[in-house]
Design an enzyme around this catalytic site. Structure first.
Site, PDB file in Angstrom:
ATOM      1  N   GLY A  47       0.806  -1.215   0.000  1.00  0.00           N
ATOM      2  CA  GLY A  47       0.000   0.000   0.000  1.00  0.00           C
ATOM      3  C   GLY A  47       0.837   1.262   0.000  1.00  0.00           C
ATOM      4  CG  ASP A  60       2.811   0.671 -11.472  1.00  0.00           C
ATOM      5  OD1 ASP A  60       3.455   1.689 -11.783  1.00  0.00           O
ATOM      6  OD2 ASP A  60       1.765   0.703 -10.804  1.00  0.00           O
ATOM      7  CE1 TYR A 106      -3.609   5.772 -11.596  1.00  0.00           C
ATOM      8  CE2 TYR A 106      -5.333   4.666 -12.842  1.00  0.00           C
ATOM      9  CZ  TYR A 106      -4.007   5.020 -12.681  1.00  0.00           C
ATOM     10  OH  TYR A 106      -3.087   4.625 -13.618  1.00  0.00           O
TER      11      TYR A 106
HETATM   12  C1  GLA Z   1      -0.234   3.887 -10.470  1.00  0.00           C
HETATM   13  C2  GLA Z   1      -0.637   3.105 -11.727  1.00  0.00           C
HETATM   14  C3  GLA Z   1       0.313   3.428 -12.897  1.00  0.00           C
HETATM   15  C4  GLA Z   1       0.460   4.940 -13.089  1.00  0.00           C
HETATM   16  C5  GLA Z   1       0.738   5.652 -11.760  1.00  0.00           C
HETATM   17  C6  GLA Z   1       0.712   7.146 -11.883  1.00  0.00           C
HETATM   18  O1  GLA Z   1       1.023   3.445 -10.041  1.00  0.00           O
HETATM   19  O2  GLA Z   1      -0.604   1.716 -11.471  1.00  0.00           O
HETATM   20  O3  GLA Z   1      -0.142   2.779 -14.053  1.00  0.00           O
HETATM   21  O4  GLA Z   1      -0.669   5.466 -13.720  1.00  0.00           O
HETATM   22  O5  GLA Z   1      -0.193   5.266 -10.758  1.00  0.00           O
HETATM   23  O6  GLA Z   1       1.778   7.597 -12.642  1.00  0.00           O
END
Ligand code: GLA
Length: 399
Positions: free
Chosen positions: A124, A174, A224
């Site tokens: 987290g 990521d 988000y």
């Molecule tokens: C999270 C999401 C990524 C990206 C970031 C913001 O980590 O998993 O895909 O959008 O936020 O840069």
């Protein structure tokens, strides 16, 4: 836990069994710059960390899949052919999601497996513990099943598993960073085409310090997804001038400036302004890193934070306080929130000689101002997912 302890834990959990236990490791990631850009199709600059997920795996002679973790309760036993219905809302959804995505792409598992995972990424904290778990599972299963390894494919199928099971409509950054990391290198990724290159991250004299605010990320999923929707709205309005436009980051700063009046809603215009400028900052950062101009890179990190705070509005008080205190230390080249925001971590570039002072001062001031205890990790940039050869080490210990 070291390899020996993990091997013992595996045997405790699953018995001695036949066949070799193989070890894999997938890192966590930190994004250096280029935040909330991946789903807008622009440039990002993440790097793999040294901590991550270790995975132990052994094939079974039947078609059962058994999953357990040293970090979480709720192990799962499920038939390979029934994984599509095995969603539980627990951590096992990530590995199960990967198995389901492998099957959908024509790579059903040929047999069952026993799997134990151990993670040392704080959960987290926005350092991609879930991407690390997904990519570790995908890479290990493809290896044991004898399929070719394509790291971009692994990142994409792990992203699909995450979208399907976690409810966050995350981008590709990521999973891509976890799959493609390289020691002492950042990854310059173009998220629209998935072309990438490794950029040497030479920080002699400086250290990367990650600060965990330990602030729980409230309402993270909905905010988000809301930001994504606002970016889509900006694209729709800008299509009046650019009918072919698909993703916001396809526009350069000059064309955006000349047409930003087409975006009627002021909030949406602020979101778009962040995306356009942040995308430019990534390429400027790469140039600065290539010149080994870490002070300039630090300035770009600071500008990134300000934009995420004021225009994209994904920071929070805790992140702002931590960045503010970090910048009070002589020897801090730059500091910013990293990851999705609303809590999680900051990343700072700090002169090596100033690191102890940094940790002491920022930790103390942060606690005084927010009532929360911070944690700091002085990090090196590590490799992407790989198999670990633990056999020799274990044999030597056993003698
Ligand atoms: C999270 C999401 C990524 C990206 C970031 C913001 O980590 O998993 O895909 O959008 O936020 O840069």
């Amino acid at each position: 836990m070291d390899a020996r302890q993990l091997a013992d834990r595996f045997e405790e959990q699953y018995g001695s069994g036949e066949g070799e236990v193989r070890f894999f490791h997938a890192p966590g990631r930190v994004n250096l710059i280029g935040e909330h850009i991946d789903y807008n199709g622009g440039y990002v600059l993440p790097a793999a960390l040294e901590f991550g997920t270790t995975l132990l795996i052994r094939p079974r002679s039947d078609r059962m899949l058994r999953l357990s973790s040293t970090n979480f309760p709720y192990p799962l036993t499920v038939a390979v052919d029934e994984t599509a219905d095995a969603k539980t809302g627990e951590w096992t959804d990530y590995p199960v999601g990967v198995v389901v995505e492998l099957a959908k792409s024509g790579r059903e598992l040929s047999r069952g497996y026993d799997i134990l995972v151990h993670g040392d990424i704080p959960n987290g904290a926005g350092l991609s513990s879930s991407a690390s778990l997904e990519v570790a599972v995908a890479y290990a299963l493809l290896t044991l099943e004898g399929h070719p390894i394509d790291r971009t494919d692994i990142a994409q199928l792990s992203q699909r598993a995450e979208n399907r099971f976690a409810g966050v409509n995350c981008g590709i950054m990521d999973q891509f960073a976890v799959a493609n990391g390289k020691r002492d290198h950042a990854i310059l990724l173009m998220c629209d085409t998935l072309e990438f290159k490794h950029v040497p991250f030479r920080t002699e004299g400086y250290k990367l310090v990650i600060g965990n605010t330990n602030k729980r990320r409230g309402l993270f999923d909905s905010k988000y997804n809301e930001r994504r929707a606002q970016c889509d709205e900006a694209v729709r309005e800008l299509r009046q001038a650019f009918p072919e436009l698909e993703l916001l980051a396809q526009l350069d700063a000059a064309r955006y400036e000349a047409n930003k009046h087409l975006i009627r809603d002021e909030t949406v215009r602020k979101r778009a302004a962040h995306v356009i400028a942040e995308n430019g900052r990534v390429l400027q950062s790469v140039e600065a890193l290539q010149r080994h101009d870490l002070e300039r890179f630090g300035q770009l990190m600071i500008a990134s934070h300000e934009s995420l705070r004021d225009l994209y509005e994904v920071s929070c008080e805790e992140l702002d306080v931590m960045v503010e205190e970090a910048l009070r230390i002589e020897g801090t080249a730059g500091s910013r929130m990293t990851g999705a925001g609303f809590g999680g971590c900051t990343v700072s570039l700090v002169k090596e000689s100033a690191v102890p002072r940094f940790i002491e001062h920022v930790g103390e001031a942060y606690q005084r101002r927010t009532g929360l205890a911070a944690e700091f990790y002085v990090c090196s940039v590590g490799d992407g997912v790989k198999e670990q050869d633990c056999g020799d080490k274990l044999a030597a210990e056993g003698e």
